[in-house]
Design an enzyme around this catalytic site. Structure first.
Site, PDB file in Angstrom:
ATOM      1  N   GLY A  28      -8.892  28.299 -17.921  1.00 39.47           N
ATOM      2  CA  GLY A  28      -9.394  29.665 -17.966  1.00 39.47           C
ATOM      3  C   GLY A  28      -8.509  30.575 -18.786  1.00 39.47           C
ATOM      4  N   ASN A  29      -9.103  31.663 -19.250  1.00 41.08           N
ATOM      5  CA  ASN A  29      -8.358  32.627 -20.043  1.00 41.08           C
ATOM      6  C   ASN A  29      -9.134  33.923 -20.132  1.00 41.08           C
ATOM      7  OD1 ASN A  29     -10.270  31.931 -22.338  1.00 41.08           O
ATOM      8  ND2 ASN A  29      -9.149  30.000 -22.124  1.00 41.08           N
ATOM      9  N   SER A  45      -1.416  29.652 -24.500  1.00 40.81           N
ATOM     10  CA  SER A  45      -1.981  28.354 -24.146  1.00 40.81           C
ATOM     11  C   SER A  45      -1.138  27.654 -23.077  1.00 40.81           C
ATOM     12  CB  SER A  45      -2.033  27.486 -25.405  1.00 40.81           C
ATOM     13  OG  SER A  45      -2.603  26.243 -25.112  1.00 40.81           O
ATOM     14  N   GLY A  46      -1.820  27.173 -22.030  1.00 37.33           N
ATOM     15  CA  GLY A  46      -1.172  26.293 -21.048  1.00 37.33           C
ATOM     16  C   GLY A  46      -0.024  26.892 -20.259  1.00 37.33           C
ATOM     17  N   SER A  74      -4.162  30.899 -26.444  1.00 36.41           N
ATOM     18  CA  SER A  74      -5.128  30.010 -25.800  1.00 36.41           C
ATOM     19  C   SER A  74      -5.941  29.257 -26.848  1.00 36.41           C
ATOM     20  CB  SER A  74      -6.062  30.868 -24.937  1.00 36.41           C
ATOM     21  OG  SER A  74      -7.212  30.134 -24.636  1.00 36.41           O
ATOM     22  N   SER A  75      -6.204  27.981 -26.576  1.00 30.71           N
ATOM     23  CA  SER A  75      -6.955  27.181 -27.561  1.00 30.71           C
ATOM     24  C   SER A  75      -8.387  27.678 -27.718  1.00 30.71           C
ATOM     25  CB  SER A  75      -6.935  25.706 -27.161  1.00 30.71           C
ATOM     26  OG  SER A  75      -7.341  25.580 -25.822  1.00 30.71           O
ATOM     27  N   ASP A  76      -8.874  28.486 -26.763  1.00 30.37           N
ATOM     28  CA  ASP A  76     -10.221  29.052 -26.888  1.00 30.37           C
ATOM     29  C   ASP A  76     -10.250  30.331 -27.730  1.00 30.37           C
ATOM     30  OD1 ASP A  76     -11.604  27.119 -25.380  1.00 30.37           O
ATOM     31  OD2 ASP A  76     -10.963  28.049 -23.509  1.00 30.37           O
ATOM     32  N   HIS A  95     -13.015  33.637 -19.421  1.00 31.52           N
ATOM     33  CA  HIS A  95     -13.601  32.295 -19.416  1.00 31.52           C
ATOM     34  C   HIS A  95     -12.970  31.507 -18.272  1.00 31.52           C
ATOM     35  CE1 HIS A  95     -14.894  28.351 -20.546  1.00 31.52           C
ATOM     36  NE2 HIS A  95     -13.695  27.951 -20.900  1.00 31.52           N
ATOM     37  N   HIS A  97     -13.633  27.875 -15.430  1.00 34.03           N
ATOM     38  CA  HIS A  97     -14.420  26.692 -15.072  1.00 34.03           C
ATOM     39  C   HIS A  97     -14.742  26.766 -13.577  1.00 34.03           C
ATOM     40  CE1 HIS A  97     -13.133  24.042 -18.747  1.00 34.03           C
ATOM     41  NE2 HIS A  97     -13.459  25.270 -19.090  1.00 34.03           N
ATOM     42  N   ASP A 120     -28.720  43.379 -10.411  1.00 33.70           N
ATOM     43  CA  ASP A 120     -27.836  44.521 -10.636  1.00 33.70           C
ATOM     44  C   ASP A 120     -27.023  44.365 -11.925  1.00 33.70           C
ATOM     45  OD1 ASP A 120     -28.494  46.043  -8.433  1.00 33.70           O
ATOM     46  OD2 ASP A 120     -26.934  45.178  -7.153  1.00 33.70           O
ATOM     47  N   HIS A 169     -20.232  22.771 -20.440  1.00 33.64           N
ATOM     48  CA  HIS A 169     -18.861  23.297 -20.439  1.00 33.64           C
ATOM     49  C   HIS A 169     -18.682  24.254 -19.256  1.00 33.64           C
ATOM     50  CE1 HIS A 169     -15.501  25.349 -23.071  1.00 33.64           C
ATOM     51  NE2 HIS A 169     -15.142  25.175 -21.826  1.00 33.64           N
ATOM     52  N   TYR A 227     -26.856  54.860  -9.988  1.00 31.81           N
ATOM     53  CA  TYR A 227     -25.979  54.208  -8.995  1.00 31.81           C
ATOM     54  C   TYR A 227     -24.525  54.590  -9.255  1.00 31.81           C
ATOM     55  CZ  TYR A 227     -23.897  50.379  -6.332  1.00 31.81           C
ATOM     56  OH  TYR A 227     -23.172  49.639  -5.447  1.00 31.81           O
TER      57      TYR A 227
HETATM   58 ZN   LIG Z   1     -13.340  25.939 -21.042  1.00 34.31          ZN
END
Ligand SMILES: [Zn+2]
Length: 231
Positions: A28-29, A45-46, A74-76, A95, A97, A120, A169, A227
């Site tokens: 995640g990131n 990353s990591g 991050s690799s994403d 992002h 998982h 909503d 994914h 709202y």
């Molecule tokens: Zn991913």
């Protein structure tokens, strides 16, 4: 140090994903963008979350050139950059998982709107991308993921559909700010879990009516919204 406040907000958004149980280990990131400067702040990353500090985050331009930071981003990052370039109204991306939302992504099924919690936040079903082709996976995989999302949004407003399931994914979520993006990641996981349980309870469960869906969405979004405290 560049963009101190944005770094702190992006760090907090990353930690929020962990606190809400959406992220295991370093999956995640989250990232954020300073639109005026065209600079993106993203998780390295990591790196373990429990020791991460604002200065560990990486600042890049919109094409991935590192402007500040000694760690690898991050690799994403390429996926995030394409979304920032193509979706001009968003200011943060998250992002994960997370289990229920990722299960729908793996099933390659959009999430139907079974109730007002969903309505909503989303103007329709939570969309799913097409699977990537072998060529798209081979060449610049993370950028291909971004392009697959953009293609899916050809006719959708990203602020009316603040997340997507990438087929096979996991979800990518966004908002006007990194805090908003992390909030959507939490909500998407909850909507996904409730949708699974709805179908388990009644395999023939129906989507809510368009009237109820529109009522709830428009209550919170657009010119007729009423709202909350409308600052
Ligand atoms: Zn991913």
């Amino acid at each position: 140090m560049l963009l101190k406040a944005l770094r702190e907000e992006v760090l907090e958004a990353n930690l929020e994903l962990v606190r809400r149980g959406l992220v295991l280990y370093t999956f995640g990131n989250a990232s954020g963008i300073a639109r005026e400067q065209g600079l993106v702040v993203i998780k390295p990353s990591g790196m373990p979350y429990d020791t991460m500090k604002p200065e560990d985050l990486v600042v890049t331009d919109l094409h991935g050139k590192i402007i500040e930071g000694s760690l690898r981003p991050s690799s994403d990052l390429p996926t995030h950059l394409i979304l920032y370039r193509e979706f001009a109204t968003i200011g943060g991306i998250a992002h994960t998982h997370s289990r229920a939302a990722t299960s729908w992504a793996q099933a390659q099924r959009e999430i139907p709107c079974f109730g007002t919690t969903h309505a909503d936040y989303f103007e329709g079903p939570i969309p799913v991308t097409k699977p990537l082709s072998p060529a798209q996976i081979r060449s610049d995989y993370e950028a291909s993921t971004g392009h697959a999302i953009v293609r899916r949004f050809a006719k959708l407003d990203p602020l009316h559909f603040p997340a997507v399931l990438v087929a096979g994914h996991a979800p990518f979520c966004w908002g006007r700010t990194p805090t908003g993006a992390a909030h959507i990641a939490v909500i998407v996981e909850e909507i996904a879990a409730m949708a699974s349980q709805t179908i388990a309870t009644n395999p023939r469960a129906q989507c809510i009516s368009q009237h109820l869906h529109k009522k709830h969405f428009r209550r919170k979004h657009g010119p007729e919204s009423y709202y909350g405290q409308n600052k």
